[in-house]
Design an enzyme around this catalytic site. Structure first.
Site, short mmCIF file in Angstrom:
data_model
loop_
_atom_site.label_atom_id
_atom_site.label_comp_id
_atom_site.label_asym_id
_atom_site.label_seq_id
_atom_site.Cartn_x
_atom_site.Cartn_y
_atom_site.Cartn_z
N LYS A 232 64.30 49.65 99.30
CA LYS A 232 62.88 49.27 99.34
C LYS A 232 62.74 47.75 99.46
O LYS A 232 62.02 47.25 100.30
CB LYS A 232 62.15 49.73 98.07
CG LYS A 232 62.25 51.23 97.81
CD LYS A 232 61.45 51.66 96.59
CE LYS A 232 61.97 51.13 95.25
NZ LYS A 232 63.30 51.66 94.85
N ARG B 195 55.55 53.82 89.22
CA ARG B 195 56.77 54.58 88.94
C ARG B 195 56.48 55.80 88.08
O ARG B 195 57.39 56.56 87.77
CB ARG B 195 57.75 53.70 88.18
CG ARG B 195 58.90 53.16 89.04
CD ARG B 195 59.71 52.27 88.12
NE ARG B 195 61.07 52.07 88.51
CZ ARG B 195 61.53 51.02 89.17
NH1 ARG B 195 60.70 50.10 89.62
NH2 ARG B 195 62.82 50.88 89.39
N ARG C 142 76.15 46.58 94.69
CA ARG C 142 75.07 45.64 94.97
C ARG C 142 75.32 44.28 94.32
O ARG C 142 75.72 44.19 93.16
CB ARG C 142 73.74 46.20 94.48
CG ARG C 142 72.58 45.23 94.70
CD ARG C 142 71.25 45.90 94.76
NE ARG C 142 70.85 46.48 93.50
CZ ARG C 142 69.72 47.16 93.34
NH1 ARG C 142 68.93 47.38 94.37
NH2 ARG C 142 69.41 47.66 92.17
N ARG D 134 73.39 42.59 88.94
CA ARG D 134 72.31 42.88 87.98
C ARG D 134 72.86 43.64 86.77
O ARG D 134 73.70 44.52 86.93
CB ARG D 134 71.23 43.74 88.66
CG ARG D 134 70.28 42.95 89.50
CD ARG D 134 69.36 43.80 90.33
NE ARG D 134 68.73 44.92 89.64
CZ ARG D 134 67.75 45.66 90.15
NH1 ARG D 134 67.28 45.38 91.36
NH2 ARG D 134 67.24 46.67 89.49
N ARG E 39 69.00 55.37 85.49
CA ARG E 39 67.88 55.04 86.39
C ARG E 39 67.62 56.16 87.38
O ARG E 39 66.47 56.45 87.71
CB ARG E 39 68.18 53.72 87.12
CG ARG E 39 68.00 52.53 86.20
CD ARG E 39 68.77 51.32 86.68
NE ARG E 39 68.24 50.77 87.90
CZ ARG E 39 68.98 50.17 88.82
NH1 ARG E 39 70.29 50.06 88.68
NH2 ARG E 39 68.42 49.68 89.89
P1 AMP Z 1 63.75 47.55 90.08
O1 AMP Z 1 64.12 46.16 90.45
O2 AMP Z 1 62.51 48.04 90.81
O3 AMP Z 1 64.90 48.53 90.20
O4 AMP Z 1 63.34 47.52 88.54
C1 AMP Z 1 64.28 47.15 87.54
C2 AMP Z 1 63.83 47.65 86.18
O5 AMP Z 1 62.58 47.05 85.83
C3 AMP Z 1 63.57 49.15 86.09
O6 AMP Z 1 64.75 49.91 85.89
C4 AMP Z 1 62.61 49.21 84.90
O7 AMP Z 1 63.30 49.03 83.68
C5 AMP Z 1 61.75 47.97 85.13
N1 AMP Z 1 60.59 48.30 85.98
C6 AMP Z 1 60.34 47.85 87.25
N2 AMP Z 1 59.20 48.35 87.71
C7 AMP Z 1 58.71 49.15 86.73
C8 AMP Z 1 57.56 49.99 86.64
N3 AMP Z 1 56.70 50.10 87.65
N4 AMP Z 1 57.37 50.68 85.49
C9 AMP Z 1 58.24 50.58 84.46
N5 AMP Z 1 59.34 49.82 84.49
C10 AMP Z 1 59.58 49.10 85.63
#
Ligand code: AMP
Length: 209
Positions: free
Chosen positions: A13, A88, A122, A155, A166
């Site tokens: 994404k 989410r 990654r 990360r 996740r």
């Molecule tokens: P991402 O970079 O989108 O994979 O997000 C990394 C982490 O941030 C996720 O695994 C969640 O812990 C938190 N996070 C990001 N976006 C959200 C969301 N919309 N709702 C809840 N937690 C989020």
């Protein structure tokens, strides 16, 4: 144009978003990136979110909804946006509908084996967030971003146990959003298992750009 990029972690994404923001003239709004900046700056939000993120769990809906609502009030988001990583959960999607009407939801379809391979390898630039891969897309100089010279790192939530969690959380909490938005007739499906260049072309085709 107001878009949601919906898909599991590792679907690409963010990689697609950075490639199409100029074309669309709208900002990429990644809740994950906003949270990672808060963690790095050790703000109260970052301190609260770090352990949750490292464990692969979701930050609570109320906090995230407020954060996105404020971000969408910024001048650069008035023409539109790409929401990357939000909503989410169903409550997040319902809250979003109260303050902004999205045009399309791009649903990224990628087989699990490819997700695992991508997440496991990654590597991310700490400054420009460009995504590299330990095997298939190494930076020219190890640990240094080709594009901005920033530090390339792994990360904390790209560790094996967090990756598994996740994906589970995605299936349980986020995947139901596909039907939620399909019922509204706004979903565009994209097969995102190939290279970023190919996904960019596919995106342009399905969006009629
Ligand atoms: P991402 O970079 O989108 O994979 O997000 C990394 C982490 O941030 C996720 O695994 C969640 O812990 C938190 N996070 C990001 N976006 C959200 C969301 N919309 N709702 C809840 N937690 C989020």
């Amino acid at each position: 144009m107001k878009l949601i990029f919906l898909g599991p972690p590792g679907a690409g994404k963010g990689s697609l978003a950075v490639r199409v923001v100029d074309l669309l003239g709208v900002p990429q709004i990644s809740t994950g990136e906003i949270l990672r900046s808060a963690v790095a700056a050790q703000t109260p939000l970052g301190i609260k979110a770090k352990a949750i993120m490292d464990a692969g769990e979701l930050v609570d809906d109320g906090t995230i909804i407020e954060l996105v609502k404020e971000r969408l009030e910024q001048p650069d988001a008035q023409k539109g946006y790409i929401l990357d990583g939000f909503p989410r959960t169903i409550p997040q999607a319902k809250a979003l509908a109260e303050f902004s009407a999205v045009d399309k939801v791009v649903n990224f379809d990628v087989p699990d084996n490819i997700l695992l391979e991508r997440l496991g390898g990654r590597r991310v630039c700490r400054m420009c967030n460009f995504n590299f891969h330990a095997v298939s897309l190494k930076p020219k100089v190890e640990g240094v971003c080709d594009h901005c010279g920033g530090e390339v790192y792994i990360r904390d939530d790209d560790m094996p146990e967090a990756i598994q969690k996740r994906l589970e959380v995605y299936r349980a909490k986020t995947e139901p959003l596909i039907s939620f938005y399909r019922e509204q007739g706004v979903v565009v499906d994209i097969t995102a298992q190939n290279t970023v260049d190919e996904v960019v072309e596919l995106f342009k085709k399905v969006m009629g750009l």
